[in-house]
Design a protein around this motif. Structure first.
Motif, PDB file in Angstrom:
ATOM      1  N   ILE A 245       0.807  -1.219   0.000  1.00 18.80           N
ATOM      2  CA  ILE A 245       0.000   0.000   0.000  1.00 18.80           C
ATOM      3  C   ILE A 245       0.842   1.272   0.000  1.00 18.80           C
ATOM      4  O   ILE A 245       0.344   2.355  -0.302  1.00 18.80           O
ATOM      5  N   GLN A 246       2.143   1.174   0.332  1.00 21.43           N
ATOM      6  CA  GLN A 246       2.972   2.370   0.411  1.00 21.43           C
ATOM      7  C   GLN A 246       3.059   3.083  -0.931  1.00 21.43           C
ATOM      8  O   GLN A 246       3.234   4.297  -0.984  1.00 21.43           O
ATOM      9  N   ASP A 247       2.940   2.313  -2.011  1.00 21.55           N
ATOM     10  CA  ASP A 247       2.986   2.892  -3.351  1.00 21.55           C
ATOM     11  C   ASP A 247       1.589   3.252  -3.862  1.00 21.55           C
ATOM     12  O   ASP A 247       1.440   3.655  -5.012  1.00 21.55           O
ATOM     13  N   LYS A 248       0.579   3.106  -3.002  1.00 18.72           N
ATOM     14  CA  LYS A 248      -0.801   3.341  -3.426  1.00 18.72           C
ATOM     15  C   LYS A 248      -1.549   4.208  -2.414  1.00 18.72           C
ATOM     16  O   LYS A 248      -2.586   3.808  -1.880  1.00 18.72           O
ATOM     17  N   PRO A 249      -1.044   5.397  -2.116  1.00 15.32           N
ATOM     18  CA  PRO A 249      -1.708   6.242  -1.106  1.00 15.32           C
ATOM     19  C   PRO A 249      -3.134   6.616  -1.465  1.00 15.32           C
ATOM     20  O   PRO A 249      -3.995   6.714  -0.597  1.00 15.32           O
ATOM     21  N   LYS A 250      -3.409   6.816  -2.758  1.00 15.35           N
ATOM     22  CA  LYS A 250      -4.768   7.173  -3.177  1.00 15.35           C
ATOM     23  C   LYS A 250      -5.749   6.039  -2.903  1.00 15.35           C
ATOM     24  O   LYS A 250      -6.869   6.265  -2.461  1.00 15.35           O
ATOM     25  N   LEU A 251      -5.306   4.818  -3.175  1.00 14.59           N
ATOM     26  CA  LEU A 251      -6.176   3.660  -2.933  1.00 14.59           C
ATOM     27  C   LEU A 251      -6.458   3.521  -1.446  1.00 14.59           C
ATOM     28  O   LEU A 251      -7.596   3.263  -1.042  1.00 14.59           O
ATOM     29  N   PHE A 252      -5.428   3.701  -0.613  1.00 10.05           N
ATOM     30  CA  PHE A 252      -5.652   3.561   0.824  1.00 10.05           C
ATOM     31  C   PHE A 252      -6.577   4.661   1.338  1.00 10.05           C
ATOM     32  O   PHE A 252      -7.451   4.409   2.171  1.00 10.05           O
ATOM     33  N   SER A 253      -6.390   5.885   0.847  1.00  8.52           N
ATOM     34  CA  SER A 253      -7.285   6.976   1.239  1.00  8.52           C
ATOM     35  C   SER A 253      -8.720   6.651   0.859  1.00  8.52           C
ATOM     36  O   SER A 253      -9.652   6.887   1.635  1.00  8.52           O
ATOM     37  N   THR A 254      -8.877   6.097  -0.343  1.00  6.95           N
ATOM     38  CA  THR A 254     -10.200   5.715  -0.820  1.00  6.95           C
ATOM     39  C   THR A 254     -10.832   4.685   0.103  1.00  6.95           C
ATOM     40  O   THR A 254     -11.992   4.809   0.516  1.00  6.95           O
ATOM     41  N   PHE A 255     -10.061   3.662   0.445  1.00  6.02           N
ATOM     42  CA  PHE A 255     -10.569   2.610   1.323  1.00  6.02           C
ATOM     43  C   PHE A 255     -10.915   3.153   2.711  1.00  6.02           C
ATOM     44  O   PHE A 255     -11.979   2.850   3.264  1.00  6.02           O
ATOM     45  N   MET A 256     -10.022   3.952   3.293  1.00  8.98           N
ATOM     46  CA  MET A 256     -10.254   4.475   4.636  1.00  8.98           C
ATOM     47  C   MET A 256     -11.510   5.343   4.688  1.00  8.98           C
ATOM     48  O   MET A 256     -12.318   5.240   5.614  1.00  8.98           O
ATOM     49  N   LEU A 257     -11.665   6.201   3.695  1.00  8.84           N
ATOM     50  CA  LEU A 257     -12.866   7.045   3.654  1.00  8.84           C
ATOM     51  C   LEU A 257     -14.124   6.198   3.550  1.00  8.84           C
ATOM     52  O   LEU A 257     -15.119   6.442   4.239  1.00  8.84           O
ATOM     53  N   SER A 258     -14.063   5.184   2.702  1.00  9.14           N
ATOM     54  CA  SER A 258     -15.217   4.298   2.518  1.00  9.14           C
ATOM     55  C   SER A 258     -15.551   3.572   3.810  1.00  9.14           C
ATOM     56  O   SER A 258     -16.708   3.532   4.243  1.00  9.14           O
ATOM     57  N   LEU A 259     -14.531   2.995   4.439  1.00 11.74           N
ATOM     58  CA  LEU A 259     -14.745   2.184   5.637  1.00 11.74           C
ATOM     59  C   LEU A 259     -15.285   3.027   6.796  1.00 11.74           C
ATOM     60  O   LEU A 259     -16.270   2.663   7.438  1.00 11.74           O
ATOM     61  N   LEU A 260     -14.644   4.160   7.053  1.00  6.96           N
ATOM     62  CA  LEU A 260     -15.062   5.004   8.171  1.00  6.96           C
ATOM     63  C   LEU A 260     -16.473   5.544   7.961  1.00  6.96           C
ATOM     64  O   LEU A 260     -17.285   5.573   8.891  1.00  6.96           O
ATOM     65  N   ALA A 261     -16.757   5.958   6.730  1.00 10.34           N
ATOM     66  CA  ALA A 261     -18.091   6.490   6.437  1.00 10.34           C
ATOM     67  C   ALA A 261     -19.159   5.409   6.573  1.00 10.34           C
ATOM     68  O   ALA A 261     -20.248   5.654   7.115  1.00 10.34           O
ATOM     69  N   GLU A 262     -18.840   4.194   6.089  1.00 12.77           N
ATOM     70  CA  GLU A 262     -19.802   3.086   6.155  1.00 12.77           C
ATOM     71  C   GLU A 262     -20.064   2.691   7.603  1.00 12.77           C
ATOM     72  O   GLU A 262     -21.218   2.462   8.004  1.00 12.77           O
ATOM     73  N   ILE A 263     -19.006   2.602   8.404  1.00 15.44           N
ATOM     74  CA  ILE A 263     -19.166   2.242   9.815  1.00 15.44           C
ATOM     75  C   ILE A 263     -20.005   3.288  10.542  1.00 15.44           C
ATOM     76  O   ILE A 263     -20.926   2.962  11.297  1.00 15.44           O
TER      77      ILE A 263
END
Length: 512
Positions: A252-270
């Protein structure tokens, strides 16, 4: 009462719990462990978030492992972001070691090797339960934040979602989103302008370029179906232990945009799906974000703002966020100020900047008569930490240098065969690892365009046929006219009135 007795009394009083709790280890004074002087963290306050910090090699990951194990034993599910890839050993019991026995003898706790219920998950094509979400589930606001677009471009994204809702076009993956953006400024331009106003080609082009950036970081794998249901993070096994869900993020270190996308999705869904819990006496879910400094360094402003908001709000849902990083200064102050539990491993003072950071870190902990906090921070050994928690009334517990207990599970990763066996038994893998590509906006728009093109071709063929028919009719009429005006000269003479009268005259004389 001497210094040691006064210290023990203060620690014991501050760490007395009426409800359920986790024991991290035993308190230390002047570099020595005081056996049976336990440092406890009440389950009731673990939804108040926390920090595990310290230099490389000081034992942060093992502290995370200890917390995850004990939460699982108490029936609390855990979600771990495993960026280094060294947490899968939670699924197997510790082989034990003489040094572990020695450590636990000093603490005053028995050591019992145990394995824990573990689910391995992934955002990419690594082995594990696939975590996905659809574009529609994100909605226009989150998508705009992820893409970090302008206000005008955010308005266009909202229009795109509105059009898809109005026309029952499912937005599932990136190809759906890209297709509708292209359609809005090409084949469907007139349709969009009539219903929603003009959409700038330059703006849709800018949005498409940002989508390509996410796609290159693995967004094409993340967006789609089957969408992950956050309720599956809350599973309890047949023995009443909470599942430890480990998300493999080694790439994931080379994919900061993907991780940001996932974190936003997860936190918002929870936040949107979990019920309000308040102070129920135990958390619903605890999330650990390992190597959090990588996230904060690479995160977009949208992610930072979202995390700050979520940290303040998600506590009422019974969810605790724990950040694991090298230095507390890696975490934004707005987040740091909200944290209840702080486990601070040793820091190293090699430069003037390091010494300044240590002084600032020391100021974040409660005052104590027993330690020079800044000095202790540089003298802690591996598996030792300064601990400050919140008691059951929400007040900070006395600051305690602590000899931390050892993990009950393996302090190493699973082998490939062990990992394969774990995934083969996973119920969630069977549920989420089947890729579905049902008819959605991409296919529907392509069909619509094909139908429009076919209808246009039919209309064009009809018009061409009618044009040919008219041309043929016109040609025939013209030809008839030309034939009537171009009579044979001999026939013309023979049929003239003079010739006819002459012939008739001759015939009449011959008859006479």
């Amino acid at each position: 009462m001497n210094k040691t007795e006064a210290f023990v009394k203060e620690i014991n009083e501050g760490n007395t719990c009426k409800g359920d709790y986790i024991t991290l280890g035993s308190a230390m004074l002047d570099g020595k462990t005081i056996t049976n002087t336990f440092v406890n963290v009440p389950l009731k306050t673990m939804n108040r978030h926390g920090l595990i910090a310290g230099a490389t090699g000081t034992g942060k990951t093992k502290t995370l492992q200890v917390l995850a194990e004990n939460l699982s034993e108490k029936g609390v599910p855990v979600l771990l972001m495993d960026i280094k890839g060294d947490l899968s050993g939670l699924a197997k019991p510790s082989p034990g070691h003489a040094k572990i026995d020695e450590r636990h003898a000093q603490i005053g706790l028995p050591f019992e090797p145990k394995a824990f219920p573990v689910e391995i998950m992934t955002l990419s094509e690594q082995d594990g339960v696939r975590l996905r979400a659809t574009i529609s589930e994100f909605g226009p606001v989150l998508i705009s934040r992820i893409l970090d677009v302008t206000e005008t471009q955010a308005g266009i994204i909202s229009v795109i979602f509105k059009y898809c809702d109005d026309n029952h076009l499912p937005l599932l993956d990136l190809k759906d989103f890209k297709k509708i953006l292209q359609y809005a400024t090409n084949e469907g331009k007139e349709e969009f302008e009539e219903a929603y106003g003009r959409i700038s080609t330059a703006s849709t082009g800018a949005i498409l370029r940002k989508l390509v950036e996410i796609e290159q970081q693995g967004g094409d794998v993340f967006f789609g179906e089957t969408s992950f249901d956050t309720q599956d993070l809350l599973r309890i096994d047949e023995n009443g232990r909470g599942y430890i869900n480990i998300i493999r993020l080694t790439d994931i270190q080379d994919k900061p945009k993907l991780f940001s996308t996932f974190m936003l999705s997860l936190l918002a869904e929870i936040y949107s799906t979990f019920p309000e819990q308040g102070d129920s006496g135990r958390p619903e879910l605890i999330m650990f974000i390992d190597e959090a400094h990588l996230i904060f360094n690479e995160a977009s402003s949208a992610l930072l703002n979202q995390i700050e908001s979520i940290v303040k709000l998600i506590r009422s849902k019974g969810v605790g966020l724990y950040f694991v990083t090298q230095n507390p200064t890696d975490v934004p102050e707005a987040v740091l100020g909200q944290l209840g539990l702080k486990v601070q491993h040793a820091l190293r003072a090699f430069t003037a900047k390091d010494r300044k950071a240590i002084k600032l870190t020391a100021q974040n902990y409660p005052d104590t008569d027993y330690y020079d906090t800044a000095e202790v921070l540089t003298s802690l050994g591996i598996g030792e930490a300064l601990v400050s928690a919140l008691d059951e009334k929400g007040k900070p517990t006395p600051l305690a240098a602590t000899m931390l207990r050892a993990p009950m599970s393996r302090m190493d990763i699973l082998t490939e065969s062990e990992l394969g066996g774990l995934l083969a038994e996973s119920k969630l893998a069977k549920k989420y690892n089947q890729e579905i590509d049902r008819e959605s906006a991409y296919e529907m728009l392509n069909k619509k365009i094909e139908e429009a093109e076919a209808e246009e071709a039919i209309q064009k063929a009809k018009e061409e046929k009618e044009a040919l028919k008219r041309a043929e009719s016109k040609r025939k009429t013209s030809s008839t006219r030309r034939q009537s005006t171009r009579m044979n000269p001999i026939l013309k003479v023979l049929t003239s009135a003079t010739v006819i009268r002459g012939v008739l005259g001759i015939l009449s004389k011959m008859i006479k």
